[in-house]
Design an enzyme around this catalytic site. Structure first.
Site, PDB file in Angstrom:
ATOM      1  N   SER A 134      42.568  33.846  21.802  1.00 11.48           N
ATOM      2  CA  SER A 134      42.019  33.481  23.100  1.00 11.48           C
ATOM      3  C   SER A 134      40.926  34.453  23.536  1.00 11.48           C
ATOM      4  CB  SER A 134      43.140  33.455  24.145  1.00 11.48           C
ATOM      5  OG  SER A 134      42.676  32.959  25.376  1.00 11.48           O
TER       6      SER A 134
ATOM      7  N   LYS B  44      43.447  37.610  28.769  1.00 11.91           N
ATOM      8  CA  LYS B  44      43.813  36.325  28.168  1.00 11.91           C
ATOM      9  C   LYS B  44      45.318  36.203  27.913  1.00 11.91           C
ATOM     10  CE  LYS B  44      41.173  33.872  27.998  1.00 11.91           C
ATOM     11  NZ  LYS B  44      40.685  33.085  29.177  1.00 11.91           N
TER      12      LYS B  44
ATOM     13  N   HIS C  35      43.112  44.253  34.749  1.00 11.80           N
ATOM     14  CA  HIS C  35      43.440  44.414  33.327  1.00 11.80           C
ATOM     15  C   HIS C  35      43.588  45.892  32.972  1.00 11.80           C
ATOM     16  CE1 HIS C  35      42.847  40.229  32.644  1.00 11.80           C
ATOM     17  NE2 HIS C  35      41.528  40.240  32.678  1.00 11.80           N
TER      18      HIS C  35
ATOM     19  N   THR D 229      46.534  35.525  33.120  1.00 15.23           N
ATOM     20  CA  THR D 229      46.151  36.119  34.409  1.00 15.23           C
ATOM     21  C   THR D 229      45.878  35.058  35.466  1.00 15.23           C
ATOM     22  OG1 THR D 229      44.875  37.608  32.969  1.00 15.23           O
ATOM     23  CG2 THR D 229      44.783  38.005  35.344  1.00 15.23           C
ATOM     24  N   THR D 230      45.000  34.113  35.140  1.00 18.53           N
ATOM     25  CA  THR D 230      44.608  33.091  36.111  1.00 18.53           C
ATOM     26  C   THR D 230      45.782  32.170  36.433  1.00 18.53           C
ATOM     27  OG1 THR D 230      42.338  33.185  35.276  1.00 18.53           O
ATOM     28  CG2 THR D 230      42.934  31.259  36.598  1.00 18.53           C
TER      29      THR D 230
END
Length: 327
Positions: A171, A79, A141, A82-83
């Site tokens: 998050s 969180k 991660h 990353t995306t």
């Protein structure tokens, strides 16, 4: 176990009668529900780091993964953007040459999650192996000590995205609530204590972030992106990323990336917002929730903030990095 009524009590009305095809479909749907109910894992201690089976059951394949020299690895604590950075890199590398990718392939297939292993789903290592792109974009991660050695041996570029601990904690809490392959988070107070103690999947934020930042001192192909900087000035940070990667997008290409990488556009994009994954219940909390800096203020109590600050000061006493918790 969910079971249908089989001949006991009041018979079903004719309107509820099912043919064989419908019965098979219902059985399949019920099986999926039952599987989902069993997904929530227990936290385990894995070589000193809190993990879950969904990231350790494929460990041999993870550690034996064969990197390629042009692989680009996106490393984050969960969180931390990353995306977001995955989408940015995919647009930079392939937005012009393969624009259909962003419209037809989910981000988790374009940029595989190396260590993920959910039964009945493709392994992250397999998805990464099957990539035909050059470079391959791969996310993880993993703490620095767990990254497969081939990435170091092949001298791969690594982009480490870091985010302030308070926003990460908030998050990650909401992510636990909606993601059925995460352990049950409990209430916010319970989760915050677990986060501070490193008793969450992928372990301590402090250990994870500090070890990756320290690695930068000895590994020249590691570039650090601060989430807060990316929010503050996306264009500036995009230029820095391109410089590190050796990319020279045209002004038009850069403008296209900046438009498509906005939180608002990604949140509406089914290929980027994880809405196609059934293990995530976005009715509980959206995968892409707010994307703000300072949202922690809406959940931390005054007492929690004071306790967190004291704990943070002790655990980060040897770090020279100053994270921003508001802009």
């Amino acid at each position: 176990m969910i079971k249908r009524n089989e001949g006991k009590g009041t018979p079903p009305s004719k309107h509820l009668a099912l043919d064989d095809s419908e019965t098979q479909q219902l059985d399949s749907a019920l099986t999926e529900v039952e599987m989902d109910q069993q997904l929530r894992p227990k936290l385990i201690d894995f070589h000193g780091v809190s993990m879950s089976k969904y990231f350790t059951d494929n460990w041999d394949d993870i550690q034996n993964f064969q990197a390629r020299p042009d692989d680009v690895v996106i490393v984050t604590y969960p969180k931390a953007g990353t995306t977001w950075v995955s989408q940015i890199l995919d647009l930079l590398y392939f937005g012009k040459t393969s624009p259909e990718r962003q419209k037809t392939i989910p981000i988790y297939d374009r940029v595989p999650f190396l260590e993920i292993f959910i039964p009945s789903h493709p392994k992250g290592t397999e998805l990464a192996d099957q990539l035909t792109t050059s470079p391959r974009l791969i996310k993880t991660h993993l703490p620095v000590q767990f990254l497969p050695k081939s990435f170091w041996e092949q001298n791969c570029r690594i982009i480490c995205v870091v985010r302030n601990a308070k926003d990460c904690a908030v998050s990650y809490y909401h992510f636990h609530r909606m993601n059925n392959i995460q352990p049950e988070p409990g209430d916010w107070s319970t989760f915050l204590k677990d986060f501070m103690d490193g008793k969450v999947v992928f372990g301590s934020w402090y250990d994870h972030v500090n070890s990756w930042l320290e690695k930068k001192e000895t590994y020249s192909k590691l570039y650090v992106v601060f989430y807060e900087d990316l929010v503050e000035d996306s264009g500036r940070e995009l230029d820095h990323l391109c410089s590190f990667l050796g990319l020279c997008p045209s002004p038009e290409e850069k403008e296209s990336v900046l438009t498509k990488m906005t939180f608002e556009n990604m949140k509406k994009d089914k290929m980027a917002n994880y809405s196609t994954l059934t293990v995530m219940d976005q009715k509980v909390s959206p995968f892409m929730r707010k994307g703000k800096v300072g949202d922690w203020k809406n959940l931390f109590t005054v007492a929690q903030n004071e306790e967190f600050d004291e704990d943070y000061k002790e655990k980060m006493k040897n770090s020279t990095i100053k994270f921003r918790t508001e802009l």
